[in-house]
Design a protein around this motif. Structure first.
Motif, PDB file in Angstrom:
ATOM      1  N   LEU A 156      12.312   7.617   5.623  1.00 28.01           N
ATOM      2  CA  LEU A 156      11.621   7.805   4.346  1.00 28.01           C
ATOM      3  C   LEU A 156      10.098   7.764   4.488  1.00 28.01           C
ATOM      4  O   LEU A 156       9.379   8.192   3.588  1.00 28.01           O
ATOM      5  N   CYS A 157       9.585   7.252   5.594  1.00 27.91           N
ATOM      6  CA  CYS A 157       8.122   7.199   5.783  1.00 27.91           C
ATOM      7  C   CYS A 157       7.563   8.618   5.789  1.00 27.91           C
ATOM      8  O   CYS A 157       8.028   9.478   6.529  1.00 27.91           O
ATOM      9  N   SER A 158       6.558   8.866   4.954  1.00 30.50           N
ATOM     10  CA  SER A 158       5.977  10.204   4.869  1.00 30.50           C
ATOM     11  C   SER A 158       4.820  10.395   5.840  1.00 30.50           C
ATOM     12  O   SER A 158       4.180  11.435   5.841  1.00 30.50           O
ATOM     13  N   VAL A 159       4.548   9.379   6.659  1.00 28.84           N
ATOM     14  CA  VAL A 159       3.475   9.431   7.660  1.00 28.84           C
ATOM     15  C   VAL A 159       2.135   9.756   6.990  1.00 28.84           C
ATOM     16  O   VAL A 159       1.364  10.592   7.467  1.00 28.84           O
ATOM     17  N   CYS A 160       1.867   9.085   5.893  1.00 34.69           N
ATOM     18  CA  CYS A 160       0.612   9.343   5.170  1.00 34.69           C
ATOM     19  C   CYS A 160      -0.557   8.563   5.757  1.00 34.69           C
ATOM     20  O   CYS A 160      -1.706   8.833   5.438  1.00 34.69           O
ATOM     21  N   TYR A 161      -0.279   7.561   6.571  1.00 38.15           N
ATOM     22  CA  TYR A 161      -1.296   6.758   7.273  1.00 38.15           C
ATOM     23  C   TYR A 161      -2.067   5.780   6.382  1.00 38.15           C
ATOM     24  O   TYR A 161      -3.052   5.197   6.828  1.00 38.15           O
ATOM     25  N   THR A 162      -1.638   5.590   5.117  1.00 35.60           N
ATOM     26  CA  THR A 162      -2.314   4.598   4.278  1.00 35.60           C
ATOM     27  C   THR A 162      -2.230   3.210   4.905  1.00 35.60           C
ATOM     28  O   THR A 162      -3.233   2.486   5.024  1.00 35.60           O
ATOM     29  N   CYS A 163      -1.038   2.836   5.337  1.00 37.98           N
ATOM     30  CA  CYS A 163      -0.861   1.506   5.925  1.00 37.98           C
ATOM     31  C   CYS A 163      -1.573   1.394   7.267  1.00 37.98           C
ATOM     32  O   CYS A 163      -2.030   0.311   7.644  1.00 37.98           O
ATOM     33  N   TYR A 164      -1.656   2.499   7.957  1.00 35.99           N
ATOM     34  CA  TYR A 164      -2.328   2.510   9.271  1.00 35.99           C
ATOM     35  C   TYR A 164      -3.763   2.021   9.110  1.00 35.99           C
ATOM     36  O   TYR A 164      -4.273   1.238   9.905  1.00 35.99           O
ATOM     37  N   SER A 186       0.806  -1.221   0.000  1.00 37.22           N
ATOM     38  CA  SER A 186       0.000   0.000   0.000  1.00 37.22           C
ATOM     39  C   SER A 186       0.838   1.270   0.000  1.00 37.22           C
ATOM     40  O   SER A 186       0.320   2.350  -0.261  1.00 37.22           O
ATOM     41  N   CYS A 187       2.111   1.145   0.327  1.00 32.63           N
ATOM     42  CA  CYS A 187       2.915   2.324   0.656  1.00 32.63           C
ATOM     43  C   CYS A 187       3.298   3.132  -0.594  1.00 32.63           C
ATOM     44  O   CYS A 187       3.959   2.616  -1.499  1.00 32.63           O
ATOM     45  N   PRO A 188       2.924   4.403  -0.655  1.00 34.20           N
ATOM     46  CA  PRO A 188       3.290   5.211  -1.818  1.00 34.20           C
ATOM     47  C   PRO A 188       4.784   5.470  -1.919  1.00 34.20           C
ATOM     48  O   PRO A 188       5.313   5.620  -3.019  1.00 34.20           O
ATOM     49  N   LYS A 234      13.923   1.022  -1.774  1.00 35.88           N
ATOM     50  CA  LYS A 234      14.723   1.113  -0.548  1.00 35.88           C
ATOM     51  C   LYS A 234      13.817   1.146   0.682  1.00 35.88           C
ATOM     52  O   LYS A 234      14.244   0.830   1.781  1.00 35.88           O
ATOM     53  N   TYR A 235      12.578   1.590   0.456  1.00 37.90           N
ATOM     54  CA  TYR A 235      11.673   1.697   1.607  1.00 37.90           C
ATOM     55  C   TYR A 235      10.631   0.591   1.555  1.00 37.90           C
ATOM     56  O   TYR A 235       9.827   0.518   0.624  1.00 37.90           O
ATOM     57  N   ASN A 236      10.642  -0.255   2.580  1.00 37.16           N
ATOM     58  CA  ASN A 236       9.736  -1.391   2.648  1.00 37.16           C
ATOM     59  C   ASN A 236       9.363  -1.597   4.115  1.00 37.16           C
ATOM     60  O   ASN A 236      10.136  -2.166   4.885  1.00 37.16           O
TER      61      ASN A 236
HETATM   62  S1  SF4 Z   1       2.582   5.878   6.669  1.00 42.14           S
HETATM   63 FE1  SF4 Z   1       2.687   3.779   5.870  1.00 42.14          FE
HETATM   64  S2  SF4 Z   1       2.006   3.896   3.749  1.00 42.14           S
HETATM   65 FE2  SF4 Z   1       2.508   5.988   4.420  1.00 42.14          FE
HETATM   66  S3  SF4 Z   1       4.664   6.303   3.846  1.00 42.14           S
HETATM   67 FE3  SF4 Z   1       4.677   5.542   5.954  1.00 42.14          FE
HETATM   68  S4  SF4 Z   1       4.865   3.317   5.767  1.00 42.14           S
HETATM   69 FE4  SF4 Z   1       4.244   4.084   3.741  1.00 42.14          FE
END
Ligand code: SF4
Ligand code: SF4
Length: 167
Positions: free
Chosen positions: A76-84, A41-43, A50-52
């Motif tokens: 590198l996590c943009s804290v977008c909360y998609t995975c949350y 799901s992670c954008p 590199k980001y997993n």
């Molecule tokens: S919050 Fe989750 S989906 Fe968003 S960038 Fe971070 S790890 Fe990826």
């Protein structure tokens, strides 16, 4: 497998998962069953392999403390909360990444880009300098000028012991 790729498990820290779980935001790391939904799901993962997040969590659970903290992955996590929203185990990954980042910061492992941003905050009270050009453009749109007021920001950074020079 080349010898350089062999992982020496004697370097692992079995307490790393507990250390993360004790950090605010990291409480739910043990819930992960490595399904990979977060990574799919992670954008950010879509832009760079590199980001997993699944791999980072797996490495953390294995005790690969040095590898996780010394790599730039967690930043590198943009804290977008998609995975949350999608994690079936409610691991709360962005908050978990913040917990790992906090541990890294305490050890002085801060990427240069963030140190630069702190320097900008100290100097200008914001992440970029607002000069005559920007204020002239604002005036064209009847917007009030922006003035640099960095004293309060510096005070907050001082109170939080944030230093841009930290290694
Ligand atoms: S919050 Fe989750 S989906 Fe968003 S960038 Fe971070 S790890 Fe990826
Ligand atoms: S979605 Fe949740 S359970 Fe699945 S790998 Fe990611 S953190 Fe683990």
């Amino acid at each position: 497998m080349p010898e350089d790729d062999i992982i020496d498990v004697s370097d692992f820290d079995p307490n790393f998962r507990d250390e993360i779980a004790a950090e605010p935001g990291g409480e739910y790391i043990r819930r992960c069953f490595s399904c990979g939904t977060c990574s799919a799901s992670c954008p950010v993962g879509g832009v760079t392999d590199k980001y997993n997040p699944r791999r980072i969590i797996h490495m953390a659970l294995l005790g690969m403390r040095q590898e996780v903290l010394s790599s730039g992955f967690v930043w590198l996590c943009s804290v977008c909360y998609t995975c949350y929203e999608r994690c079936p185990q409610d691991v709360r990954i962005p908050e978990l990444m913040n917990a790992i980042r906090n541990i890294a910061v305490r050890e002085g492992r801060i990427p240069q880009t963030f140190k630069t941003q702190v320097g900008q905050l100290r100097a200008h009270g914001r992440l970029y300098e607002v000069g005559d050009y920007e204020n002239e453009r604002r005036q064209e749109y009847d917007l009030p000028p922006i003035r640099e007021e960095s004293a309060q920001v510096r005070q907050i950074l001082d109170d939080m012991d944030v230093e841009e020079e930290a290694e």
